[in-house]
Design an enzyme around this catalytic site. Structure first.
Site, short mmCIF file in Angstrom:
data_model
loop_
_atom_site.label_atom_id
_atom_site.label_comp_id
_atom_site.label_asym_id
_atom_site.label_seq_id
_atom_site.Cartn_x
_atom_site.Cartn_y
_atom_site.Cartn_z
N CYS A 1 0.79 -1.10 0.02
CA CYS A 1 0.01 0.13 0.14
C CYS A 1 0.70 1.41 0.02
CB CYS A 1 -0.91 -0.13 1.09
SG CYS A 1 -1.69 -1.42 1.42
N ARG B 1 2.73 0.08 -5.28
CA ARG B 1 2.54 -0.58 -4.18
C ARG B 1 1.42 -1.18 -3.92
NH1 ARG B 1 6.94 2.10 -0.48
NH2 ARG B 1 6.09 0.72 1.26
N TRP C 1 -3.30 -2.68 -1.26
CA TRP C 1 -3.03 -4.02 -1.75
C TRP C 1 -3.53 -4.70 -0.89
CZ3 TRP C 1 -0.50 -8.16 0.18
CH2 TRP C 1 -0.38 -9.11 -0.80
N ASN D 1 -0.14 1.49 6.37
CA ASN D 1 0.61 0.22 5.63
C ASN D 1 1.07 -0.63 6.68
OD1 ASN D 1 0.32 1.76 3.47
ND2 ASN D 1 2.43 2.24 3.06
N GLY D 2 0.88 -1.89 6.58
CA GLY D 2 1.36 -3.18 7.41
C GLY D 2 0.21 -4.05 7.83
N GLU E 1 12.72 -18.39 -13.75
CA GLU E 1 12.28 -16.92 -14.18
C GLU E 1 11.30 -16.98 -15.08
OE1 GLU E 1 12.41 -14.47 -12.52
OE2 GLU E 1 12.07 -12.63 -13.97
N LYS F 1 7.53 -15.06 -15.05
CA LYS F 1 6.95 -14.16 -15.55
C LYS F 1 5.81 -14.74 -16.18
CE LYS F 1 8.85 -11.49 -14.98
NZ LYS F 1 9.70 -11.36 -13.90
N GLU G 1 2.76 -14.67 -13.84
CA GLU G 1 2.35 -13.42 -13.19
C GLU G 1 1.59 -12.45 -14.18
OE1 GLU G 1 5.20 -10.97 -11.31
OE2 GLU G 1 6.65 -11.38 -12.55
N HIS H 1 11.79 -37.96 -12.58
CA HIS H 1 11.41 -38.31 -10.98
C HIS H 1 10.28 -37.86 -10.67
CE1 HIS H 1 15.43 -39.39 -10.37
NE2 HIS H 1 15.92 -38.37 -11.03
N LYS I 1 3.86 -4.06 -7.02
CA LYS I 1 5.32 -3.99 -7.45
C LYS I 1 6.21 -4.05 -6.13
CE LYS I 1 8.78 -3.24 -10.23
NZ LYS I 1 9.13 -4.44 -10.94
C1 AGP Z 1 8.63 -10.45 -10.29
O1 AGP Z 1 8.34 -10.21 -11.68
C2 AGP Z 1 7.93 -9.95 -9.33
N1 AGP Z 1 7.32 -8.60 -9.63
C3 AGP Z 1 8.31 -10.30 -7.75
O2 AGP Z 1 8.65 -11.64 -7.57
C4 AGP Z 1 9.82 -9.56 -7.32
O3 AGP Z 1 10.71 -10.02 -8.01
C5 AGP Z 1 9.73 -9.79 -5.64
O4 AGP Z 1 8.55 -9.54 -5.15
C6 AGP Z 1 11.03 -9.15 -5.00
O5 AGP Z 1 10.94 -7.76 -5.43
P1 AGP Z 1 12.27 -7.09 -4.88
O6 AGP Z 1 13.17 -7.39 -6.13
O7 AGP Z 1 11.82 -5.52 -5.07
O8 AGP Z 1 12.52 -7.46 -3.55
#
Ligand code: AGP
Length: 609
Positions: free
Chosen positions: A2, A27, A75, A99-100, A482, A486, A489, A505, A604
């Protein structure tokens, strides 16, 4: 998570709050709201479900104007995304943005019920507004009331409180969630992130853990956890924030993918000289730490964790330094054993990821030689709290899906690898081969970007798929991870990554003629091994997409499509090979009509545990 902004001024602050929220949307973007004392002295609250633009539209239909207010973009943690759960929350004259997470909100709620309060929302925040109101009836200034309430709260908070009976002050409190004060002339501001404040001021004061501040238009008073008046330094920020502009691109993610060659080139500039890596920012006095380390512990989350996994392969195979990589949320609770002469590296784009920060703080109580943050945000908590820092200098990354932050993290990690190799007196060829590969890396990534049309075409094959497997070996295994992250998400397609040798396995049972399997198979010493894994999938009717620069003796055969990629140096293959996978996910998400930059349920920066 947030985002918070608060303002107290001589001028109308409604536009300031809304612009601040727009900047803070990374955020969280489930819902947003503001509370402003209008010119008649009435507190006006407006909240809207969805992105900040919905709130902006709602405000445009009013004549709202005022000189003190608080605002929030959410969020959801406790309580679904809904207008009723959006902040600010109000109890009589008390409004609050938070926030929190207040972990003991249920027991507080039970007590409030006994006192006759009703909670209208499902959030953990509303109880704090009621508690402040209840405590306020016992007397004292708003500051004193808040100071009496804070010890009753368990969990994390960055919060700003407005009492409409005292519209000349805001009270802010920080514990586990950052807050920064922006100092103006006859006006002051508070935000969860400096980027919300930069249009008004560059004079910033960061609150420290446990701090409570009283902010008026002409004064700032700060108290520590024990209630002592304290001085916190004012700094002048030189942060550049270029978030507003997508340029010629349709999405931030697309822009950020295409920026990769440029930002990597910029990061390398001035650091590669005479086949050596120079890191003046580390300071020569700290080189001894790197020289002496015998083990590296990497801690990170998400994409940053995947970068750490690539680095593990690099550190162990090129300079024989043992390296462990932990997901930060696991590291902080698993009581890790510190190896002899171990050095901690945190990786984070934002530098505000709650678990990564908590892991760093925990490490300070342990016997690590020191800590190094590899981070993209200079003003972040991680940067401020680490012993050593290497910035990725990728520029603002706005798309929720990390792209350029990943490749710049890997670039910095490779530079660090070369530096440690030199400091430890290892063969000069190691450093030279890294420097040689880095020099041409921007060009290699450009070549990968030329595969865009191929990815547009390939994307069509995936839009009706529900599952995808990604396979890789060695340093390409984290690239498979990775690639899968991608895809998940932004396209909402379930994707899993496996070390290709693990297939037999268990996961091989998933293969049928409807299961796409993306294989990352560059021409390296593991090629023959991965070819065998490809055959295992083919024999079971799987649908193969092989990303390679090796000769497979055919371009496409039944149920196997070869995606021919340009040559890249072995050591930088992970950095180059993620680029077509980023493009592929982007185009699949686009074809599915998804919000590429703000995928559902995500934010983000993950500033809550
Ligand atoms: C990846 O595309 C994400 N947005 C997420 O996994 C991100 O890498 C993760 O939240 C860590 O964030 P940071 O690198 O800001 O610590």
């Amino acid at each position: 998570m947030c985002g918070i902004i608060g303002a107290i001024s001589y001028r109308n602050i409604v536009g300031i709050l809304l612009d601040g929220l727009r900047r803070l949307q990374y955020r969280g973007y489930d819902s947003s709201g503001l509370a402003v004392m209008d010119l008649t002295g009435e507190l006006i609250r407006l909240r809207r479900l969805g992105g900040v633009q919905n709130l902006i539209n709602a405000v445009e239909n009013t004549v709202l104007s005022g000189s003190i207010g608080i605002a929030h973009t959410r969020w959801a943690t406790h309580g679904k995304p809904a207008e009723i759960n959006a902040h600010p929350h109000i109890s009589f004259d008390i409004s609050i943005v938070h926030n929190g997470i207040i972990e003991n909100y249920q027991s507080i709620y039970r007590q409030l019920k006994v006192w006759g309060y009703t909670c209208l929302s499902e959030t953990d925040t509303e109880v704090v507004a009621h508690l402040v109101h209840w405590e306020g009836q016992k007397g004292g200034s708003l500051l004193e009331v808040v100071q009496r309430v804070l010890p009753c709260l368990r969990g994390t908070y960055g919060m700003v409180i407005l009492d409409s009976r005292m519209p000349d002050r805001l009270i802010a409190a920080r514990s586990g969630s950052p807050l920064v004060i922006g100092c103006g002339i006859d006006e002051n501001f508070i935000g969860s992130d400096p980027i919300a404040l930069l249009p008004m001021t560059r004079r910033l004061i960061y609150l420290e853990e446990g701090d409570v501040a009283q902010i008026t238009s002409s004064s700032i008073m700060i108290f520590d956890r024990s209630g002592n008046s304290v001085h916190r330094c004012e700094i002048t920020s030189n942060i550049q924030h270029d978030a507003g502009n997508k340029g010629a691109y349709n999405h931030y993610m697309q822009k950020e993918i295409y920026e990769q060659p440029r930002v990597i080139k910029k990061r390398l500039k001035g650091h590669l000289r005479n086949n050596k890596i120079n890191f003046p920012e580390l300071g020569s006095e700290n080189e001894i730490l790197l020289k002496n380390l015998q083990h590296i512990q990497i801690v990170a989350c998400g994409t940053s964790y995947n970068a750490g996994m690539v680095a593990k392969y690099w550190f162990e195979s090129f300079i024989q330094v043992p390296c462990d990589v932990d997901i930060a949320s696991e590291f902080r609770y698993r009581q890790p054993v510190v190896r002899h002469n171990s050095f901690l590296i945190t990786l984070s784009q934002s530098g505000e990821t709650a678990d990564t920060l908590a892991a760093l703080r925990l490490s300070k109580k342990m016997s690590y030689l020191g800590s190094l943050a590899i981070c993209n945000v200079p003003s972040s908590s991680l940067v401020r709290e680490s012993d050593l820092v290497l910035m990725t200098q990728a520029g603002s990354e706005i798309g929720v899906a990390s792209t350029k932050s990943f490749t710049t993290q890997l670039t910095v990690l490779l530079m660090l690898l070369a530096k440690i190799s030199y400091l430890k007196g290892m063969k000069p060829e190691i450093e030279k081969s890294i420097v040689d590969a880095l020099k041409v890396l921007p060009y290699r990534i450009n070549q990968m970007l030329l595969q865009n049309e191929l990815m547009v075409d390939l994307a069509k094959d995936f839009i009706h798929k529900e599952n995808v497997l990604f396979l890789g070996r060695g340093a390409q295994y984290p690239i498979a991870m990775e690639g899968a992250l991608k895809l998940k998400e932004i396209s909402y397609i379930h994707a899993e990554a496996y070390a290709a040798g693990e297939l037999k396995h268990g996961p091989l049972a998933l293969i049928d003629n409807n299961m796409p399997v993306i294989v990352i198979a560059p021409d390296n010493k593991l090629l023959e091994k991965i070819k065998s894994n490809i055959e295992e999938v083919r024999a079971r009717g799987g649908l193969l997409y092989v990303f390679t620069n090796a000769q497979f003796g055919c371009s496409n055969i039944e149920r196997m499509r070869i995606i021919s990629l340009p040559y890249v140096e072995d050591i930088t293959t992970p950095i180059s090979y993620i680029v077509p996978l980023q493009l592929l996910s982007y185009h699949i998400a686009l074809l599915k009509g998804n919000n590429v930059d703000q995928p559902r349920n995500l934010a983000k920066s993950v500033t809550v545990e």
